[in-house]
Structure formats: C-alpha cells, structure tokens
Write a protein that holds these residues in place. Structure first.
Motif, PDB file in Angstrom:
ATOM      1  N   ASN A  27     -11.662   0.521  -3.302  1.00 18.94           N
ATOM      2  CA  ASN A  27     -11.332  -0.896  -3.074  1.00 18.94           C
ATOM      3  C   ASN A  27      -9.837  -1.188  -3.190  1.00 18.94           C
ATOM      4  OD1 ASN A  27     -14.003  -1.885  -2.500  1.00 18.94           O
ATOM      5  ND2 ASN A  27     -14.461  -1.607  -4.682  1.00 18.94           N
ATOM      6  N   LEU A  28      -8.994  -0.176  -2.969  1.00 21.19           N
ATOM      7  CA  LEU A  28      -7.554  -0.429  -2.852  1.00 21.19           C
ATOM      8  C   LEU A  28      -7.250  -1.202  -1.573  1.00 21.19           C
ATOM      9  CD1 LEU A  28      -6.116   3.051  -3.941  1.00 21.19           C
ATOM     10  CD2 LEU A  28      -5.890   0.886  -5.195  1.00 21.19           C
ATOM     11  N   ILE A  29      -8.171  -1.153  -0.631  1.00 18.38           N
ATOM     12  CA  ILE A  29      -8.038  -1.889   0.627  1.00 18.38           C
ATOM     13  C   ILE A  29      -9.262  -2.778   0.802  1.00 18.38           C
ATOM     14  CG2 ILE A  29      -6.651  -0.088   1.722  1.00 18.38           C
ATOM     15  CD1 ILE A  29      -9.269   0.780   3.176  1.00 18.38           C
ATOM     16  N   ASP A  30      -9.158  -3.744   1.716  1.00 19.33           N
ATOM     17  CA  ASP A  30     -10.281  -4.622   2.035  1.00 19.33           C
ATOM     18  C   ASP A  30     -11.016  -4.087   3.251  1.00 19.33           C
ATOM     19  OD1 ASP A  30      -9.524  -6.365  -0.015  1.00 19.33           O
ATOM     20  OD2 ASP A  30      -8.145  -7.454   1.329  1.00 19.33           O
ATOM     21  N   ALA A  31     -12.305  -4.367   3.319  1.00 19.17           N
ATOM     22  CA  ALA A  31     -13.120  -3.893   4.437  1.00 19.17           C
ATOM     23  C   ALA A  31     -12.589  -4.393   5.774  1.00 19.17           C
ATOM     24  CB  ALA A  31     -14.574  -4.333   4.242  1.00 19.17           C
ATOM     25  N   GLU A  32     -12.056  -5.621   5.805  1.00 20.45           N
ATOM     26  CA  GLU A  32     -11.567  -6.181   7.069  1.00 20.45           C
ATOM     27  C   GLU A  32     -10.307  -5.466   7.568  1.00 20.45           C
ATOM     28  OE1 GLU A  32      -8.852  -9.835   5.244  1.00 20.45           O
ATOM     29  OE2 GLU A  32     -10.659 -10.274   6.394  1.00 20.45           O
TER      30      GLU A  32
END
Length: 458
Positions: free
Chosen positions: A140-145
């Motif tokens: 979760n260091l990045i967002d899915a979008e």
C-alpha cells in the motif's frame, strides 16, 4: 513454348525477357514488343506515395533478440543434429504452477457461462487486480488507482514514449535493454548514430560498468527529461542498493526529471533491505513511474500481463498530472488486458500463488548460481547472478559477437553478445538462467571442458 515463357515471366520476369530473345526468335516484331511490354510490367515494384518515417532508417539492423533467433535457426539449418542449449533470450521454461493455472482456467471457463461472461473491461484493469497489486506487492505504498494493468512492461515502455513525445531527451544505462533506445529512435527523439561511438545523438548514455559497480556516476550526468533505469538490471544482473536509489531520486528532483524504473526482475531480490520498488525511496512518487510484469514472476512470458504505476503526485512542468495523460494513452491505444489473463494474475497474488512464484524464482536463482560459479572457477570476471537471473561475463578481451559465435559453434550454447545492449556491453556475454536445470548443468560442463583447457585465466 510461349505459354511456358509467359508463366516464367510471372515468376521470374527478368529471365523470361532473355528467353524471348533467345528461345523464340521466330516471333514477329509486333507480338514480341507486346509481350515484352507485358513482361516489363512485372519487373516494376509498386510503391505508394507515402513517405517512410525517417526515424526507422536510423535504427541499426534488426532488433537484437530476433537477430539471435535468426542466427540460431541458421546454425540449426546447417547442423540439424546439433543439441543446442539456450542461455540466450530470457524466456521462462518451467510450466505455470497449479494454483496460478487454476486462475487462468477459471477465467476462461467463466466466458462459457451466461453468468460469468464478460466483454470489454476497464482499460486500466480490473478493480480487484489493481487493488491486489497495490496491497500485496507494494504494501500500500501506492494507491490502486495509480496502477494500470497491461499486456507487459515492454509494451508499456513503448506507450510511455508515445506519451512523452518527440521533444524529450531520454537517458539510458549503457549497456541497457534495447527497447529504451529503439523506441526513443522510433519516436523521433534522437539524431543519427555516431559511427565511432555507436551511440545515438541526443540520447544521454549513462555508463554502467565494473569500474562504477554498474551504477552511473550521478554527479557527472547531464540533465535529461526521462531516465530509464532497470534494477535488477538486464543485461548486467546488477542491483541498485537503497543509498544509490536515494541519490538517484534526489538527483531527479533537483533536475526536474522523471525516472522510468523498470522493476520486471524485482522478485529475484532476496538480499535484505535491497529495494524491490522505487517507491520504497522517500520522494519517489514525485519523480518516478514504475513498470513491471508477471512474465518472470509466474512464467507469463507468453500469457502477457504487466502493469505500470503512475503516482498522482507526478506532474509535468505545466502542473498537469502525468497520470491523466497516461490514462488517456491507455484508454485510446489499449483495450485492456485479457479477462482470462487478469484472472490468472489474481491467482498469482493469492498467498498460494505468491508461494508458487517464490518457488519458481528460487529455481532460476539456483541456475544463476551454477552459471556464476562455473565461470568464476574458470577465472573469468563475472557479474550478476545474485538477486538477478542474468550472468554478465567478461570474455577476456574478445569481442562480444566473436564470443557468441565461438560459444555457438564450439559448445552449441546460445548466449547474447553484450554489445547488442549498447557499446558499453562490448566484450561481455549475457547468459540467462531461464533454462531447465539439466540444460544449465550440461552447459556448465561444456564451458568447463572448453575453457578449462583452452581459455582458462587468460
């Protein structure tokens, strides 16, 4: 006779013209001229009035890997009984494991039911797989979008070039994966190639060699708009450490540049605290795009599934979101990854699937160890093979293509000449660990038998 000659004119018009004057001298002049005019039409090649993209004329010969395949085929044509071993193109050889395969089967089976059938999907990828990539692979260091699912990293690199356009200056490691340079040339970013340096004008080449541990001297680099960087590296097998990547991110921010970080070999990293993603580095979301692929993770080289991460924080000089333009590229030039394949990708990211991936990676890393230790025993300078599936061997002063031909002819082993990855690779051979174990062992035996007696410790 005339019928035979006319048929020959269709197949071999230049030969038929000679036959007209030699074989049938009895033809009257009217008929002879008429037939000659008819035949001459077949000697002219039709050409449209469309001007060729001049940038394709700048490209050198063919793309590297098809050229290797061509030479391999030519060798087999001459030596049909040869028992070739391929340590060349990095193509996986183990079958897809059962849990991951079950995802592909389930995805295909759904299409045969009224309830499970699906047509076009979102160009960005299924919501479920984007969320799973963000959580399972990036913690979760990045967002899915910010995740865009695709048909592979190589294809996404080409589409990124489409987004950046012809006016940017690109920088590449030297040596590097040929796609970065070739797509820059195709896009019109470069000048002609320098016949002496073998480098294209208007590309920044970042020397990566044993003298700098295959990491560019950032302090000496000129500014570029886009820096293509691969770690673990193809072809050298080098892996950037945390301190190096922190310096690279800081440099990109100071220069106002964008890093395209190719992490296709990230799962091979086993050494603690070595980053698998550029987003493990603070500030990277403001300067970096990451491309990745299931090809080497799960044996999906022929299945085709990858992704690119474009953070919301990343902006162009006018303040506009890079992600918005990338979304436009994907929705315009791509119709989304296969429903079936994405189902397989979801299975990859289950706990059972991740365990299967870990097993696959372990198998290929053991192959890499065998190759690495064999060449070390023989006295060669060897790089890579730790946290990476590629071995980069210095061939003691012999040219890359000469070494390639020697190994092919004498040992019946296919490798890749380092010069094919850029002038910085001259003198090296790249060897891939993506082969069956028995093939790696046999190749090592052949290397020992040949180099142990004729080339050892030159």
């Amino acid at each position: 006779s005339i019928f035979i000659i006319m048929m020959a004119a269709i197949l071999i018009p230049s030969v038929a013209m000679i036959f007209m004057s030699v074989v049938v001298p009895g033809c009257n002049s009217y008929k002879s001229i008429a037939v000659k005019r008819q035949f001459s039409l077949h000697t002219k090649l039709y050409a449209s009035k469309v001007v060729r993209n001049e940038n394709f004329g700048k490209l050198q010969a063919g793309y590297l890997f098809p050229e290797i395949a061509r030479r391999r085929k030519a060798y087999l044509d001459r030596n049909p009984d040869a028992k070739l071993i391929s340590l060349g193109i990095g193509d996986t050889t183990l079958p897809i494991p059962s849990h991951i395969l079950s995802g592909l089967i389930q995805g295909a089976s759904k299409l045969g039911t009224k309830e499970g059938y699906s047509g076009y999907g979102a160009e960005q990828g299924m919501k479920e797989i984007r969320e799973k990539i963000a959580s399972k692979l990036y913690s979760n260091l990045i967002d899915a979008e910010e995740v865009f699912v695709s048909d592979g990293a190589k294809c996404d690199i080409s589409r990124l070039q489409m987004m950046f356009g012809a006016k940017v200056v690109s920088a590449v490691q030297d040596p590097s994966y040929p796609v970065y340079v070739d797509t820059s040339v195709m896009m019109g970013q470069t000048g002609e190639i320098d016949p002496v340096t073998k480098q294209f004008k208007n590309i920044v080449y970042m020397p990566c060699n044993p003298s700098n541990n295959f990491f560019p001297d950032i302090a000496q680099l000129p500014r570029a708009d886009v820096y293509y960087f691969c770690s673990p590296n193809n072809p050298t097998g080098a892996v950037a450490n945390r301190k190096q990547l922190e310096g690279f991110v800081k440099f990109a921010k100071e220069k106002g540049s964008i890093i395209v970080f190719d992490a296709a070999y990230a799962p091979f990293i086993r050494t603690p605290d070595v980053p698998k993603s550029i987003y493990e580095i603070p500030g990277a979301k403001e300067v970096a795009i990451e491309v990745n692929s299931f090809s080497k993770y799960a044996g999906f080289t022929g299945v085709r599934l990858g992704w690119t991460v474009v953070p919301s924080e990343l902006r162009f000089s006018d303040g506009s979101q890079v992600r918005a333009d990338w979304n436009r590229v994907m929705t315009t030039a791509f119709n989304g990854a296969s429903n079936v394949v994405q189902s397989g990708g979801l299975a990859c990211l289950d706990d059972a699937g991740l365990q299967e991936i870990d097993s696959l990676i372990g198998y290929y890393l053991e192959n890499a160890r065998l190759l690495r230790e064999t060449f070390q025993e023989l006295g060669f300078q060897v790089y890579g093979g730790v946290d990476a599936p590629y071995i980069f061997v210095y061939m003691n002063g012999k040219g890359s293509w000469d070494s390639f031909e020697e190994v092919l002819a004498q040992l019946q082993v296919v490798t890749i000449p380092g010069a094919g990855f850029g002038p910085g690779g001259e003198g090296f051979l790249r060897m891939s660990a993506f082969a069956p174990r028995e093939s790696c062992i046999e190749a090592c035996n052949r290397f020992r038998a040949f180099y142990g007696t004729t080339h050892s410790k030159q």
